[in-house]
Write a protein that holds these residues in place. Sequence first.
Motif, PDB file in Angstrom:
ATOM      1  N   UNK A 126       1.528   9.562  -5.482  1.00 45.93           N
ATOM      2  CA  UNK A 126       1.727  10.939  -5.012  1.00 45.93           C
ATOM      3  C   UNK A 126       3.189  11.396  -4.999  1.00 45.93           C
ATOM      4  N   UNK A 127       4.117  10.480  -5.190  1.00 48.33           N
ATOM      5  CA  UNK A 127       5.528  10.865  -5.153  1.00 48.33           C
ATOM      6  C   UNK A 127       6.291  10.144  -6.268  1.00 48.33           C
ATOM      7  N   UNK A 128       5.950  10.417  -7.515  1.00 51.06           N
ATOM      8  CA  UNK A 128       6.577   9.710  -8.637  1.00 51.06           C
ATOM      9  C   UNK A 128       8.066  10.003  -8.780  1.00 51.06           C
ATOM     10  N   UNK A 129       8.497  11.199  -8.361  1.00 52.24           N
ATOM     11  CA  UNK A 129       9.918  11.561  -8.465  1.00 52.24           C
ATOM     12  C   UNK A 129      10.510  11.642  -7.062  1.00 52.24           C
ATOM     13  N   UNK A 130      10.564  10.502  -6.391  1.00 52.97           N
ATOM     14  CA  UNK A 130      10.996  10.470  -4.992  1.00 52.97           C
ATOM     15  C   UNK A 130      12.434  10.937  -4.800  1.00 52.97           C
ATOM     16  N   UNK A 131      13.276  10.718  -5.809  1.00 53.42           N
ATOM     17  CA  UNK A 131      14.678  11.111  -5.690  1.00 53.42           C
ATOM     18  C   UNK A 131      14.836  12.621  -5.522  1.00 53.42           C
ATOM     19  N   UNK A 186      21.418  -3.745  -7.767  1.00 50.49           N
ATOM     20  CA  UNK A 186      21.865  -3.919  -9.152  1.00 50.49           C
ATOM     21  C   UNK A 186      20.973  -3.158 -10.127  1.00 50.49           C
ATOM     22  N   UNK A 187      19.662  -3.255  -9.926  1.00 45.74           N
ATOM     23  CA  UNK A 187      18.728  -2.601 -10.841  1.00 45.74           C
ATOM     24  C   UNK A 187      18.747  -1.080 -10.668  1.00 45.74           C
ATOM     25  N   UNK A 188      18.810  -0.634  -9.429  1.00 46.76           N
ATOM     26  CA  UNK A 188      18.771   0.813  -9.174  1.00 46.76           C
ATOM     27  C   UNK A 188      20.040   1.509  -9.649  1.00 46.76           C
ATOM     28  N   UNK A 189      21.117   0.766  -9.791  1.00 43.41           N
ATOM     29  CA  UNK A 189      22.389   1.372 -10.190  1.00 43.41           C
ATOM     30  C   UNK A 189      22.335   1.966 -11.594  1.00 43.41           C
ATOM     31  N   UNK A 190      21.417   1.474 -12.415  1.00 40.52           N
ATOM     32  CA  UNK A 190      21.348   1.961 -13.789  1.00 40.52           C
ATOM     33  C   UNK A 190      20.680   3.333 -13.871  1.00 40.52           C
ATOM     34  N   UNK A 191      19.561   3.515 -13.154  1.00 42.25           N
ATOM     35  CA  UNK A 191      18.827   4.785 -13.222  1.00 42.25           C
ATOM     36  C   UNK A 191      18.984   5.629 -11.959  1.00 42.25           C
ATOM     37  N   UNK A 192      19.403   4.995 -10.868  1.00 39.68           N
ATOM     38  CA  UNK A 192      19.610   5.686  -9.576  1.00 39.68           C
ATOM     39  C   UNK A 192      18.380   6.466  -9.146  1.00 39.68           C
ATOM     40  N   UNK A 193      17.251   5.777  -9.173  1.00 39.56           N
ATOM     41  CA  UNK A 193      15.998   6.367  -8.728  1.00 39.56           C
ATOM     42  C   UNK A 193      15.477   5.585  -7.524  1.00 39.56           C
ATOM     43  N   UNK A 194      14.465   6.148  -6.873  1.00 39.65           N
ATOM     44  CA  UNK A 194      13.858   5.495  -5.711  1.00 39.65           C
ATOM     45  C   UNK A 194      12.482   4.965  -6.109  1.00 39.65           C
ATOM     46  N   UNK A 195      12.488   3.892  -6.880  1.00 42.00           N
ATOM     47  CA  UNK A 195      11.240   3.298  -7.341  1.00 42.00           C
ATOM     48  C   UNK A 195      10.433   2.766  -6.154  1.00 42.00           C
ATOM     49  N   UNK A 241       0.832  -1.205   0.000  1.00 37.44           N
ATOM     50  CA  UNK A 241       0.000   0.000   0.000  1.00 37.44           C
ATOM     51  C   UNK A 241       0.868   1.257   0.000  1.00 37.44           C
ATOM     52  N   UNK A 242       1.953   1.234   0.775  1.00 41.98           N
ATOM     53  CA  UNK A 242       2.860   2.380   0.804  1.00 41.98           C
ATOM     54  C   UNK A 242       3.493   2.609  -0.565  1.00 41.98           C
ATOM     55  N   UNK A 243       3.806   1.512  -1.263  1.00 39.40           N
ATOM     56  CA  UNK A 243       4.381   1.628  -2.605  1.00 39.40           C
ATOM     57  C   UNK A 243       3.373   2.256  -3.559  1.00 39.40           C
TER      58      UNK A 243
END
Length: 206
Positions: free
Chosen positions: A49-54, A166-175, A41-43
């Motif tokens: 409401x927070x698509x650009x969390x970074x 590993x996955x976040x290293x490519x885009x460095x976002x907070x999915x 639910x938090x995700x």
Amino acid sequence: MKDLNEALTEITEIRRQIVRTAEFRGYGPVTVAMTGLVAIAAAVVQARFLPAAANDVVTYLTLWISTAAIATSLIGFEMVIRSRTIHSSLGPEMTLHAIEQLVPSGVAGALVTAVLIRVAPDAVWTLPGLWQILFSLGVFASARFLPRAVFAVAVWYLFAGLVCLSLAATERTLSPWMMGWPFGIGQLFAAAILQWSETGTDDSIE
């Protein structure tokens, strides 16, 4: 008097030994499953409401720290009640022992978060993976007095954390799903194991 003191010491030591070796049944499967749903639910909330969390790390941390606090409160409240009911007079000691296994990983997670925010804000994208890896260490420590299959849950969190890094290293976002799916699946997995263990125990008693 000396004999009485020795007897009390022996009783205390026996109680400690039981606490260290007995299977802890303070975690309720339904509540553990609920914490998995809370994570999902938090995700969803983050995605909506927070698509650009970074770009808003403070709000991101507020969301997930609040989620962790809710989950911890739910489990902790039930843990105290179940321990008193199931483990009787040993309930408080077994509850404390269970908490002690998770405290180091929790403290480490808080400190790592604080350090990254303070001195390496560009590396905050590593937090989901690091949180999962640190949580896995707490589950590994707890697996000694829980159903053996809980070890697989610890492995899941370790694996998920490494994959997220590993996955976040490519885009460095907070999915949002770097947190939602690992913790959602992990807690539901743990709940299934606890339910299976309780059913097996009840059947053996009958």
